[in-house]
Design a protein around this motif. Sequence first.
Motif, PDB file in Angstrom:
ATOM      1  N   ASP A  88      48.016 -26.581  97.138  1.00  0.00           N
ATOM      2  CA  ASP A  88      48.462 -25.789  95.995  1.00  0.00           C
ATOM      3  C   ASP A  88      48.689 -26.739  94.827  1.00  0.00           C
ATOM      4  N   LEU A  89      47.892 -26.593  93.787  1.00  0.00           N
ATOM      5  CA  LEU A  89      48.000 -27.475  92.628  1.00  0.00           C
ATOM      6  C   LEU A  89      49.388 -27.420  92.003  1.00  0.00           C
ATOM      7  N   ALA A  90      50.038 -26.279  92.064  1.00  0.00           N
ATOM      8  CA  ALA A  90      51.370 -26.133  91.478  1.00  0.00           C
ATOM      9  C   ALA A  90      52.407 -27.020  92.166  1.00  0.00           C
ATOM     10  N   GLU A  91      52.144 -27.404  93.405  1.00  0.00           N
ATOM     11  CA  GLU A  91      53.074 -28.265  94.137  1.00  0.00           C
ATOM     12  C   GLU A  91      52.843 -29.746  93.851  1.00  0.00           C
ATOM     13  N   ARG A  92      51.871 -30.038  93.005  1.00  0.00           N
ATOM     14  CA  ARG A  92      51.544 -31.438  92.680  1.00  0.00           C
ATOM     15  C   ARG A  92      52.141 -31.870  91.349  1.00  0.00           C
ATOM     16  N   ARG A  93      53.099 -31.152  90.846  1.00  0.00           N
ATOM     17  CA  ARG A  93      53.746 -31.534  89.598  1.00  0.00           C
ATOM     18  C   ARG A  93      54.337 -32.937  89.724  1.00  0.00           C
ATOM     19  N   GLY A  94      54.202 -33.713  88.649  1.00  0.00           N
ATOM     20  CA  GLY A  94      54.704 -35.084  88.653  1.00  0.00           C
ATOM     21  C   GLY A  94      53.612 -36.106  88.908  1.00  0.00           C
ATOM     22  N   ARG A  95      52.413 -35.642  89.239  1.00  0.00           N
ATOM     23  CA  ARG A  95      51.297 -36.556  89.484  1.00  0.00           C
ATOM     24  C   ARG A  95      50.079 -36.100  88.679  1.00  0.00           C
ATOM     25  N   TRP A  96      49.210 -37.056  88.374  1.00  0.00           N
ATOM     26  CA  TRP A  96      47.938 -36.735  87.745  1.00  0.00           C
ATOM     27  C   TRP A  96      46.974 -36.306  88.849  1.00  0.00           C
ATOM     28  N   VAL A  97      46.324 -35.181  88.668  1.00  0.00           N
ATOM     29  CA  VAL A  97      45.434 -34.657  89.695  1.00  0.00           C
ATOM     30  C   VAL A  97      44.004 -34.608  89.157  1.00  0.00           C
ATOM     31  N   VAL A  98      43.091 -35.162  89.952  1.00  0.00           N
ATOM     32  CA  VAL A  98      41.667 -35.143  89.620  1.00  0.00           C
ATOM     33  C   VAL A  98      41.008 -34.090  90.503  1.00  0.00           C
ATOM     34  N   VAL A  99      40.551 -32.997  89.883  1.00  0.00           N
ATOM     35  CA  VAL A  99      39.887 -31.918  90.608  1.00  0.00           C
ATOM     36  C   VAL A  99      38.382 -32.126  90.463  1.00  0.00           C
ATOM     37  N   ASN A 100      37.726 -32.445  91.574  1.00  0.00           N
ATOM     38  CA  ASN A 100      36.321 -32.847  91.538  1.00  0.00           C
ATOM     39  C   ASN A 100      35.429 -31.844  92.272  1.00  0.00           C
ATOM     40  N   PHE A 101      34.564 -31.149  91.509  1.00  0.00           N
ATOM     41  CA  PHE A 101      33.565 -30.255  92.100  1.00  0.00           C
ATOM     42  C   PHE A 101      32.335 -31.089  92.456  1.00  0.00           C
ATOM     43  N   TRP A 102      31.847 -30.940  93.690  1.00  0.00           N
ATOM     44  CA  TRP A 102      30.733 -31.761  94.140  1.00  0.00           C
ATOM     45  C   TRP A 102      29.930 -30.995  95.196  1.00  0.00           C
ATOM     46  N   ALA A 103      28.846 -31.606  95.673  1.00  0.00           N
ATOM     47  CA  ALA A 103      28.051 -31.012  96.750  1.00  0.00           C
ATOM     48  C   ALA A 103      27.364 -32.129  97.521  1.00  0.00           C
ATOM     49  N   THR A 104      27.053 -31.853  98.768  1.00  0.00           N
ATOM     50  CA  THR A 104      26.442 -32.868  99.629  1.00  0.00           C
ATOM     51  C   THR A 104      25.044 -33.248  99.155  1.00  0.00           C
ATOM     52  N   TRP A 105      24.354 -32.346  98.459  1.00  0.00           N
ATOM     53  CA  TRP A 105      22.988 -32.605  97.994  1.00  0.00           C
ATOM     54  C   TRP A 105      22.942 -33.290  96.635  1.00  0.00           C
ATOM     55  N   CYS A 106      24.112 -33.521  96.044  1.00  0.00           N
ATOM     56  CA  CYS A 106      24.210 -34.063  94.684  1.00  0.00           C
ATOM     57  C   CYS A 106      24.338 -35.585  94.732  1.00  0.00           C
ATOM     58  N   ALA A 107      23.264 -36.296  94.382  1.00  0.00           N
ATOM     59  CA  ALA A 107      23.276 -37.758  94.443  1.00  0.00           C
ATOM     60  C   ALA A 107      24.346 -38.385  93.539  1.00  0.00           C
ATOM     61  N   PRO A 108      24.517 -37.957  92.279  1.00  0.00           N
ATOM     62  CA  PRO A 108      25.581 -38.535  91.444  1.00  0.00           C
ATOM     63  C   PRO A 108      26.976 -38.300  92.035  1.00  0.00           C
ATOM     64  N   CYS A 109      27.150 -37.169  92.717  1.00  0.00           N
ATOM     65  CA  CYS A 109      28.438 -36.884  93.349  1.00  0.00           C
ATOM     66  C   CYS A 109      28.739 -37.925  94.421  1.00  0.00           C
ATOM     67  N   LEU A 110      27.747 -38.209  95.254  1.00  0.00           N
ATOM     68  CA  LEU A 110      27.946 -39.154  96.348  1.00  0.00           C
ATOM     69  C   LEU A 110      28.202 -40.558  95.807  1.00  0.00           C
ATOM     70  N   LYS A 111      27.597 -40.870  94.672  1.00  0.00           N
ATOM     71  CA  LYS A 111      27.784 -42.194  94.091  1.00  0.00           C
ATOM     72  C   LYS A 111      29.202 -42.390  93.576  1.00  0.00           C
ATOM     73  N   GLU A 112      29.823 -41.342  93.045  1.00  0.00           N
ATOM     74  CA  GLU A 112      31.160 -41.492  92.478  1.00  0.00           C
ATOM     75  C   GLU A 112      32.278 -41.315  93.510  1.00  0.00           C
ATOM     76  N   MET A 113      31.963 -40.777  94.676  1.00  0.00           N
ATOM     77  CA  MET A 113      32.989 -40.514  95.687  1.00  0.00           C
ATOM     78  C   MET A 113      33.775 -41.761  96.102  1.00  0.00           C
TER      79      MET A 113
END
Length: 213
Positions: A88-113
């Motif tokens: 629950d994102l609402a329970e993460r108050r006090g921290r910076w949260v990086v929400v990352n949309f990705w897919a297994t077939w996405c080469a740039p996604c795998l590179k940044e993971m």
Amino acid sequence: MTAMPLRHAIATCLLLLLLAACQRDQAGTAAAPGADATARKAQDADAPAGRDTGDAQPAGPGRSDGAAASSEEFPALVVTTLDGGRYDLAERRGRWVVVNFWATWCAPCLKEMPELSALDALREHVEVIGLAYEETDADTLRAFLAKHPVVYPVAIVSTYDPPADFPTPRGLPLTVLVAPDGRRVKTFLGPVTALELEQAIEAAGGPAPGEGA
């Protein structure tokens, strides 16, 4: 001689009634709820790959103009992770949260993971949540992550029903930075590095890159 003034009087009354009705119609017409947010969301999603789509304006309970915070400015996110936990994102108050949309077939996604995983592991004030944006099942994704491990939690989100408070991905990866107060401060369409995220955090008032570990 009295017929002409009487007709004028009747015509004047009708004109006044029509003007009053038009004013009532104009006063009752308002923009549809969420129309501006939908337009901004479409602009975010159509931005060229790799481009930072901009900062959200500060908003919330402390705003001097009294305007209510929109779901786009303070997005909600509740998902079930692969390990069966509730995120629950609402329970993460006090921290910076990086929400990352990705897919297994996405080469740039795998590179940044690996960079996202290192950022999550090395910076106590930052955490990452990975959202697998593809049609897959939990067992298949677990097998994939066994070969491409990350330290942050991962959840599957439907391409037919993505999180409503976030831009609908038109390309991957799509990364959204959420501030400790829950405000969405920056959106990236295309690959993003750990350094770029830390620079965005600093620009939004957080620790400088390399600090806050």
